[in-house]
Design an enzyme around this catalytic site. Structure first.
Site, PDB file in Angstrom:
ATOM      1  N   ASP A   1      10.661   2.261  26.905  1.00 20.14           N
ATOM      2  CA  ASP A   1      11.245   2.109  25.507  1.00 20.14           C
ATOM      3  C   ASP A   1      10.381   2.620  24.453  1.00 20.14           C
ATOM      4  O   ASP A   1      11.105   2.960  23.359  1.00 20.14           O
ATOM      5  CB  ASP A   1      11.553   0.493  25.279  1.00 20.14           C
ATOM      6  CG  ASP A   1      12.870   0.100  25.758  1.00 20.14           C
ATOM      7  OD1 ASP A   1      13.549   0.647  26.598  1.00 20.14           O
ATOM      8  OD2 ASP A   1      13.401  -0.899  25.159  1.00 20.14           O
TER       9      ASP A   1
ATOM     10  N   TYR B   1       8.708  -7.810  39.047  1.00 22.75           N
ATOM     11  CA  TYR B   1      10.380  -8.183  38.773  1.00 22.75           C
ATOM     12  C   TYR B   1      10.826  -8.712  39.718  1.00 22.75           C
ATOM     13  O   TYR B   1      11.879  -9.599  39.797  1.00 22.75           O
ATOM     14  CB  TYR B   1      11.019  -7.268  38.169  1.00 22.75           C
ATOM     15  CG  TYR B   1      10.606  -6.610  36.608  1.00 22.75           C
ATOM     16  CD1 TYR B   1       9.727  -7.262  36.045  1.00 22.75           C
ATOM     17  CD2 TYR B   1      11.321  -5.548  35.962  1.00 22.75           C
ATOM     18  CE1 TYR B   1       9.323  -6.943  34.650  1.00 22.75           C
ATOM     19  CE2 TYR B   1      10.993  -5.330  34.820  1.00 22.75           C
ATOM     20  CZ  TYR B   1      10.064  -6.054  34.255  1.00 22.75           C
ATOM     21  OH  TYR B   1       9.647  -5.444  32.999  1.00 22.75           O
TER      22      TYR B   1
ATOM     23  N   ASP C   1      -2.643   0.335  28.991  1.00 19.49           N
ATOM     24  CA  ASP C   1      -3.054   0.038  27.518  1.00 19.49           C
ATOM     25  C   ASP C   1      -3.079   1.353  26.647  1.00 19.49           C
ATOM     26  O   ASP C   1      -2.873   1.500  25.666  1.00 19.49           O
ATOM     27  CB  ASP C   1      -4.089  -0.957  27.421  1.00 19.49           C
ATOM     28  CG  ASP C   1      -5.143  -0.859  28.295  1.00 19.49           C
ATOM     29  OD1 ASP C   1      -5.111  -0.115  29.266  1.00 19.49           O
ATOM     30  OD2 ASP C   1      -6.318  -1.647  28.235  1.00 19.49           O
TER      31      ASP C   1
ATOM     32  N   ASP D   1       9.147  -0.098  32.068  1.00 22.04           N
ATOM     33  CA  ASP D   1      10.217  -0.709  31.354  1.00 22.04           C
ATOM     34  C   ASP D   1       9.624  -0.737  29.710  1.00 22.04           C
ATOM     35  O   ASP D   1      10.456  -0.293  28.887  1.00 22.04           O
ATOM     36  CB  ASP D   1      10.225  -2.377  31.657  1.00 22.04           C
ATOM     37  CG  ASP D   1      11.462  -3.055  31.153  1.00 22.04           C
ATOM     38  OD1 ASP D   1      12.206  -2.551  30.413  1.00 22.04           O
ATOM     39  OD2 ASP D   1      11.650  -4.293  31.459  1.00 22.04           O
TER      40      ASP D   1
ATOM     41  N   LYS E   1      -3.023  -0.085  35.970  1.00 25.19           N
ATOM     42  CA  LYS E   1      -4.044  -1.146  35.306  1.00 25.19           C
ATOM     43  C   LYS E   1      -5.217  -1.533  36.595  1.00 25.19           C
ATOM     44  O   LYS E   1      -5.033  -2.631  36.704  1.00 25.19           O
ATOM     45  CB  LYS E   1      -3.266  -2.342  35.039  1.00 25.19           C
ATOM     46  CG  LYS E   1      -4.123  -3.410  33.911  1.00 25.19           C
ATOM     47  CD  LYS E   1      -4.447  -2.863  32.750  1.00 25.19           C
ATOM     48  CE  LYS E   1      -5.231  -3.731  32.063  1.00 25.19           C
ATOM     49  NZ  LYS E   1      -5.947  -3.295  30.626  1.00 25.19           N
TER      50      LYS E   1
END
Ligand code: NAD
Length: 354
Positions: free
Chosen positions: A249, A135, A221, A245, A189
């Site tokens: 959620d 980001y 994943d 992020d 990852k």
């Protein structure tokens, strides 16, 4: 103990008013001062994070925020959007650690879209790094390049973390786990991204400082899948900005009630910004029906993490559990057989339970 209160936009003023009433009822000596952030600040001062607000936020020990944003500011130039205010305050205060608990209260077991037996008793904490990762990494952009024999648009971002950035956020997760069920799952990852191989290596090193806490690693994943399949296997999850992020959620939705979920964003010294996980809900703003419990529970997190007042934090959380057990519900968590109440009535009930 100085608290800067930023009600913000939409339902923000309605829900922060209830959290402020709860804090005032605690007999702790808080100094509270209000300021503008977001769309209301754009309207009043032409700046989503005005200087007066910056001064107050910098001088405070903690910030209590409602929410910012609304359709009336969506077409503003970027520097005059409410979200700019939020990013500005997070950056200025150096808030690198985002803590988002996902707790399913037994009384709300039916609010989730998952089967009650999968989520009943759910209590997990997602720790998300907030100031690094793809980001913020440079270089970034969209530009014209000659690629594959074609002159075409090319989009690119850069993922990076230093080992010290990883170490400090992983330590936040381990510290939190020592006060909970003593398990940390670090999500990366590493099979594809070198940056997250470093994440895994550093997490493993940090674990040596905490012999009482068990560390596991999971690929992102699989973590997304496991959160839906068997979320109760997790205690504390720690991950980078982008994965966090998305996973935070996902985790919040396991509980089915966004109006119930608090959050904390902390700096190196546990100064923090506390806010509900939901937004400014313009669709119900000004109607007196918003659920104030996420903001009230955010105030409890403030007592726990910034002011080290664990007993007072538990008092608030206990009061919230009590009003739920009494059957009181705002519209977002209402189901037949319970009593529908508005924002202020819910605040009154929490105060009475305190
Ligand atoms: P939202 O969370 O505001 O609302 C989503 C849905 O949940 C709406 O139907 C809303 O009525 C309901 N809801 C949310 N909080 C509730 C509460 N406390 N009680 C009862 N119902 C509640 O998300 P959105 O609609 O995507 O965004 C609305 C605005 O909020 C946008 O401008 C967005 O940019 C902003 N936003 C701000 C923050 C923040 O300030 N941290 C976070 C997310 C979104």
């Amino acid at each position: 103990m100085k608290i800067c209160v930023l009600p913000g936009d939409g339902i923000g003023p309605e829900i922060t008013a209830e959290a402020v009433r709860v804090l005032k009822a605690l007999d702790l000596k808080f100094e509270m001062e209000e300021a503008l952030l977001g769309g209301c600040a754009v309207d009043a001062a032409g700046d989503p994070y005005p200087e007066a607000t910056q001064k107050l936020a910098l001088a405070a020990d903690a910030v209590l925020l409602g929410a910012v944003g609304g359709p009336q500011w969506d077409s503003n130039p970027r520097e005059l959007r409410p979200e700019r205010g939020l990013l500005g305050i997070r950056k200025q205060l150096g808030l690198f650690a985002n803590l988002r608990p996902a707790i399913l209260y037994p009384e709300l077991a039916n609010a989730s879209t998952l089967k009650p037996e999968v989520v009943a008793g759910l209590d997990i904490l997602i720790v998300r790094e907030l100031t690094g990762d793809i980001y913020f990494g440079q270089p970034r952009g969209i530009e014209m390049r000659d690629v594959d024999g074609k002159h075409q648009r090319f989009g690119f971002n850069t993922m990076h973390y230093t080992e010290s950035e990883i170490r400090r956020i992983v330590r936040v997760a381990f510290d939190a786990a020592t006060k909970r069920n003593k398990r940390v799952c670090s999500v990366d990852k590493m099979n594809v991204l070198e940056c997250t191989q470093l994440w895994r290596d550093v997490a493993t090193e940090v674990a040596e400082e905490y012999p009482d806490v068990e560390l596991s690693h999971m690929l992102v994943d699989n973590a997304a899948m496991q959160l839906v399949k068997n979320p109760k296997q997790f205690d504390v999850m720690v991950t980078g900005n982008m994965f966090g992020d998305i996973l935070s959620d996902e985790a919040s939705m396991l509980t089915g009630s966004i109006g119930m979920l608090p959050s904390a964003s902390l700096d190196e010294n546990n100064k923090g910004l506390y806010e509900p996980s939901h937004g400014s809900a313009p669709d119900i703003a000004g109607k007196g029906v918003a659920n104030p419990l996420a903001t009230i529970l955010s105030a409890a997190m403030m007592l726990r993490y910034t002011f080290n007042q664990e007993a007072a934090a538990q008092r608030i959380e206990g009061a919230v559990k009590k009003v739920l057990a009494q059957g009181l519900r705002t519209g977002d968590i209402y189901e037949p057989g319970t009593q529908k109440v508005g924002t202020k009535q819910m605040g009154d009930a929490v105060l009475a339970a305190l």
